[in-house]
Motif scaffolding. Structure first.
Motif: not given
Ligand code: CO8
Length: 258
Positions: A184-206
């Motif tokens: 039941d929590d899958l999409l909420t948890e995944v959204a939190a992880v995805a938002e965390t990654i997306a908050s970092k510096s994009l070129p550094v994430v690449y």
């Protein structure tokens, strides 16, 4: 936004979502579905406003494999010339981190699709397997290569040679799954992880994704050289100055490139 037949596409903040939507066939990967996944994913990848991509299915199936009905009557020459999976390479080469959010069946091509992602976050209902042997074929889009790299030769052979499936807990113990969460929590948890990654510096994430990829594809010495170059290059970015200044000032970093 492009209209798609077999997927739903949505953006929330800096996260791009692709939901497989062929419920009548448990998201079996036919030519249309494959083409649409690759098109949507490459479009997100080209958009600097997107910092993470999530690919997911339904509660019952992430994807139950390649579409057996579409493949059943194909001959060698058909598969060779009209390979419906020819464009998967593009999915594997996305710069943006991809999270596979897996509930229910991730079998055959579905398991292989999940393994093309950078993280696999599984509901406790997830079932992984490479059952192609039961159909008189073998995995064809990476299963025999990525699965042993993920879980080791002996566990991979157990799955690929017997065609059995494994549940989320076994998959996590084996190293195929980044995290297990209640369904039941899958999409909420995944959204939190995805938002965390997306908050970092994009070129550094690449760069971090590239270096992780190098670990899969190269020998250690070459991978370490790659990492050293990518690490050093990060010092050419204002985001490195900001990240380290923010640490010194005891405040959250405000990266420019995101
Ligand atoms: N392809 C086509 N249709 C499918 C698939 C599939 N992979 N999986 C399920 N469906 C369809 C079923 O036929 C059924 O349709 P219908 O109602 O019209 O008969 C519908 O989805 C619902 O499925 P079930 O009734 O079977 O649902 P169950 O809950 O009873 O069973 C299972 C679920 C166990 C997942 C079962 O559907 C199953 O075993 N599916 C096949 C799994 C499989 O063998 N996957 C591997 C496919 S081969 C592959 O992925 C190779 C990839 C590499 C290709 C490389 C080419 C170059």
């Amino acid at each position: 936004m492009t209209d798609y037949e077999s997927i739903l596409v949505e953006t929330t903040g800096r996260v791009g979502w692709i939901t497989l939507n062929r419920p009548e066939a448990l998201n079996a990967l036919n030519s249309t579905l494959i083409r649409e996944i690759v098109e949507a994913a490459t479009a997100f990848d080209a958009d600097p406003g997107i910092g993470a991509i999530v690919i997911t299915g339904s509660a019952k199936a992430f994807a139950a494999g390649a579409d057996i009905k579409e493949m059943a009557d194909q001959g060698y020459i058909d598969m060779y010339l009209n390979d419906p999976f020819a464009r998967w390479g593009e999915f594997g080469r996305l710069r943006t981190p991809v999270i596979a959010a897996v509930a229910g069946f991730a079998l055959g091509g579905g398991c292989e699709l999940a393994m093309m992602a950078d993280l696999i976050i599984a509901a406790d209902t997830a079932k992984f397997g490479q059952p192609e042997i039961n159909l008189g074929v073998i995995p064809g889009i990476g299963g025999t290569q990525r699965l042993p790299r993920a879980i080791g030769k002996y566990k991979a052979a157990d799955l690929i040679l017997t065609g059995r499936t494994m549940g989320a807990e076994e998959a996590e113990r084996a190293g195929l799954v980044s995290r297990i969460v209640p369904a039941d929590d899958l999409l909420t948890e995944v959204a939190a992880v995805a938002e965390t990654i997306a908050s970092k510096s994009l070129p550094v994430v690449y760069a971090a994704k590239d270096a992780l990829q190098a670990a899969q594809e190269t020998a250690l010495a070459e991978g370490l050289r790659f990492e050293k170059q990518a690490f050093t290059a990060a010092f050419g970015l204002d985001d490195q100055k900001e990240g380290m200044a923010a640490f010194r000032d005891k405040r959250p970093a405000e990266f420019t490139h995101r």
